[in-house]
Design an enzyme around this catalytic site. Sequence first.
Site, PDB file in Angstrom:
ATOM      1  N   LYS A   1       0.784  -1.253  -0.066  1.00 48.34           N
ATOM      2  CA  LYS A   1      -0.123  -0.093  -0.074  1.00 48.34           C
ATOM      3  C   LYS A   1       1.053   1.216  -0.009  1.00 48.34           C
ATOM      4  O   LYS A   1       0.449   2.282  -0.864  1.00 48.34           O
ATOM      5  CB  LYS A   1      -0.756   0.050   1.438  1.00 48.34           C
ATOM      6  CG  LYS A   1      -1.961  -0.756   1.247  1.00 48.34           C
ATOM      7  CD  LYS A   1      -3.120  -0.032   2.475  1.00 48.34           C
ATOM      8  CE  LYS A   1      -2.397   0.046   3.691  1.00 48.34           C
ATOM      9  NZ  LYS A   1      -1.887  -1.005   4.460  1.00 48.34           N
TER      10      LYS A   1
ATOM     11  N   ARG B   1      -9.606   2.468   9.124  1.00 46.77           N
ATOM     12  CA  ARG B   1      -9.360   1.036   9.334  1.00 46.77           C
ATOM     13  C   ARG B   1     -10.410   0.345  10.422  1.00 46.77           C
ATOM     14  O   ARG B   1     -10.264  -0.739  10.767  1.00 46.77           O
ATOM     15  CB  ARG B   1      -7.846   0.873  10.185  1.00 46.77           C
ATOM     16  CG  ARG B   1      -6.907   0.695   9.069  1.00 46.77           C
ATOM     17  CD  ARG B   1      -5.514   0.917  10.076  1.00 46.77           C
ATOM     18  NE  ARG B   1      -4.552   0.000   9.696  1.00 46.77           N
ATOM     19  CZ  ARG B   1      -3.274   0.282   9.436  1.00 46.77           C
ATOM     20  NH1 ARG B   1      -2.961   1.539   8.910  1.00 46.77           N
ATOM     21  NH2 ARG B   1      -2.379  -0.757   9.209  1.00 46.77           N
TER      22      ARG B   1
ATOM     23  N   ARG C   1      10.880  -6.748   5.076  1.00 48.53           N
ATOM     24  CA  ARG C   1      10.916  -5.406   5.527  1.00 48.53           C
ATOM     25  C   ARG C   1      11.552  -5.084   6.897  1.00 48.53           C
ATOM     26  O   ARG C   1      12.180  -4.126   7.231  1.00 48.53           O
ATOM     27  CB  ARG C   1       9.513  -4.904   5.243  1.00 48.53           C
ATOM     28  CG  ARG C   1       9.399  -3.412   5.488  1.00 48.53           C
ATOM     29  CD  ARG C   1       7.964  -2.929   5.128  1.00 48.53           C
ATOM     30  NE  ARG C   1       7.091  -3.108   6.267  1.00 48.53           N
ATOM     31  CZ  ARG C   1       5.652  -2.612   5.974  1.00 48.53           C
ATOM     32  NH1 ARG C   1       5.257  -2.228   5.166  1.00 48.53           N
ATOM     33  NH2 ARG C   1       4.931  -2.878   7.099  1.00 48.53           N
TER      34      ARG C   1
ATOM     35  N   ARG D   1      11.629  -2.118  11.231  1.00 45.95           N
ATOM     36  CA  ARG D   1      10.596  -1.766  11.928  1.00 45.95           C
ATOM     37  C   ARG D   1      10.329  -2.384  13.320  1.00 45.95           C
ATOM     38  O   ARG D   1      10.435  -3.667  13.294  1.00 45.95           O
ATOM     39  CB  ARG D   1       9.537  -1.536  11.019  1.00 45.95           C
ATOM     40  CG  ARG D   1       9.300  -0.518  10.209  1.00 45.95           C
ATOM     41  CD  ARG D   1       8.313  -0.572   9.273  1.00 45.95           C
ATOM     42  NE  ARG D   1       6.942  -0.956   9.600  1.00 45.95           N
ATOM     43  CZ  ARG D   1       5.656  -0.807   9.282  1.00 45.95           C
ATOM     44  NH1 ARG D   1       5.767   0.009   8.238  1.00 45.95           N
ATOM     45  NH2 ARG D   1       4.620  -0.864   9.650  1.00 45.95           N
TER      46      ARG D   1
ATOM     47  N   ARG E   1      -1.047  -8.418  13.502  1.00 44.22           N
ATOM     48  CA  ARG E   1      -1.378  -7.265  12.628  1.00 44.22           C
ATOM     49  C   ARG E   1      -2.349  -7.872  11.513  1.00 44.22           C
ATOM     50  O   ARG E   1      -3.258  -7.231  11.059  1.00 44.22           O
ATOM     51  CB  ARG E   1      -0.124  -6.579  11.809  1.00 44.22           C
ATOM     52  CG  ARG E   1       0.336  -5.624  13.123  1.00 44.22           C
ATOM     53  CD  ARG E   1       1.886  -5.072  12.603  1.00 44.22           C
ATOM     54  NE  ARG E   1       1.543  -4.397  11.526  1.00 44.22           N
ATOM     55  CZ  ARG E   1       2.280  -3.914  10.560  1.00 44.22           C
ATOM     56  NH1 ARG E   1       3.294  -4.843  10.167  1.00 44.22           N
ATOM     57  NH2 ARG E   1       1.974  -3.066   9.688  1.00 44.22           N
TER      58      ARG E   1
HETATM   59  P1  AMP Z   1       0.764   0.945   8.819  1.00 46.81           P
HETATM   60  O1  AMP Z   1       2.168   1.628   8.423  1.00 46.81           O
HETATM   61  O2  AMP Z   1      -0.378   1.670   8.042  1.00 46.81           O
HETATM   62  O3  AMP Z   1       0.902  -0.285   8.726  1.00 46.81           O
HETATM   63  O4  AMP Z   1       0.457   1.587  10.408  1.00 46.81           O
HETATM   64  C1  AMP Z   1       1.460   1.015  11.363  1.00 46.81           C
HETATM   65  C2  AMP Z   1       0.727   1.053  12.629  1.00 46.81           C
HETATM   66  O5  AMP Z   1       0.210   2.671  13.070  1.00 46.81           O
HETATM   67  C3  AMP Z   1      -0.580   0.176  12.993  1.00 46.81           C
HETATM   68  O6  AMP Z   1      -0.259  -1.126  13.101  1.00 46.81           O
HETATM   69  C4  AMP Z   1      -1.371   0.747  13.947  1.00 46.81           C
HETATM   70  O7  AMP Z   1      -0.646   0.510  15.167  1.00 46.81           O
HETATM   71  C5  AMP Z   1      -0.986   2.243  13.612  1.00 46.81           C
HETATM   72  N1  AMP Z   1      -2.059   2.822  12.594  1.00 46.81           N
HETATM   73  C6  AMP Z   1      -2.022   3.227  11.536  1.00 46.81           C
HETATM   74  N2  AMP Z   1      -3.024   3.761  10.930  1.00 46.81           N
HETATM   75  C7  AMP Z   1      -3.906   3.512  11.978  1.00 46.81           C
HETATM   76  C8  AMP Z   1      -5.413   3.724  11.893  1.00 46.81           C
HETATM   77  N3  AMP Z   1      -6.160   4.145  10.815  1.00 46.81           N
HETATM   78  N4  AMP Z   1      -5.953   3.483  13.124  1.00 46.81           N
HETATM   79  C9  AMP Z   1      -5.315   2.894  14.010  1.00 46.81           C
HETATM   80  N5  AMP Z   1      -4.021   2.792  14.246  1.00 46.81           N
HETATM   81  C10 AMP Z   1      -3.301   2.912  12.999  1.00 46.81           C
END
Ligand code: AMP
Length: 190
Positions: A13, A88, A127, A133, A144
Site C-alpha cells: 500500500k 481502519r 521489510r 521496523r 497485525r
Molecule cells: P501502517 O504503516 O499503516 O501499517 O501502520 C502502522 C501502525 O500504525 C498500525 O499497526 C497501527 O498500530 C497504527 N495505525 C496506522 N493507521 C492506523 C489507523 N487508521 N487506526 C489505528 N491505528 C493505526
Amino acid sequence: MRLIFMGPPGAGKGTQAAVVAERHGIPAISTGDIFRANVGQGTPLGLEAKRYMDAGEYVPDEVTNRMVADRLDEPDAEKGFLLDGYPRTVDQVAQLDGMLQARDASLDAVVVLTVDQDEIVQRLLQRAVTEGRADDTEDVIRRRQEVYLEQTAPLIDVYRERGLIHEVDGLGEVAEVTARILAALDAVAR
Ligand code: AMP
C-alpha cells in the site's frame, strides 16, 4: 480526487500510495507514517501510539481521528488526497464521513490491494530486515494480520455498498501494480 487505499499489512500500500498520489498531484496521507514520525520525534502523540504499534494493535480511534482531521485541514489536502491506512475501523469510517461532509467533499474511490497471505508474511519479514521496523517481528506480523481481518476487512463491504470499491491484484512488480491501479482510477468519473 479523494481516494482511500486499503489492503492487509504488507500488501504494498505505502509504496503504491506514494506513486499514485504523485501522478494525481495529491498528497499521500499515511497514518502509519505520521505515527512513526511522532514516535521518532518523541512527541506525546508518538509516546501514546508506540505501545499500540509495537504490539500490532490499532491506536485508539479518538487519537487517530483527531490526527487525520488536523491533517485534512492543511492546505495541500483541500483539492484532494489519498488516505493510506485510514480508515481502519467502522468508527473511523463514520468519522471520516463527518470530516468530508463538513468540508463539502466526497470520496471518489476506494482501492483495495489484494495479495496472498503467505506472500505477505514473507514480505513483512523481509521489510523487518531492511527497514528495522519494531512492529515487524513474526508475532506482531501475525497479530497485525488478525487485527486487519477482524477490524478492517469488514470495511470493504461498507464501501462496496456505496459502489466505491476497486479491487486490484497487488502481486507482481511495483510498476505493474501501479499500472493496474492507474487504469482502475481512469475508469472513475472525475
Ligand atoms: P501502517 O504503516 O499503516 O501499517 O501502520 C502502522 C501502525 O500504525 C498500525 O499497526 C497501527 O498500530 C497504527 N495505525 C496506522 N493507521 C492506523 C489507523 N487508521 N487506526 C489505528 N491505528 C493505526
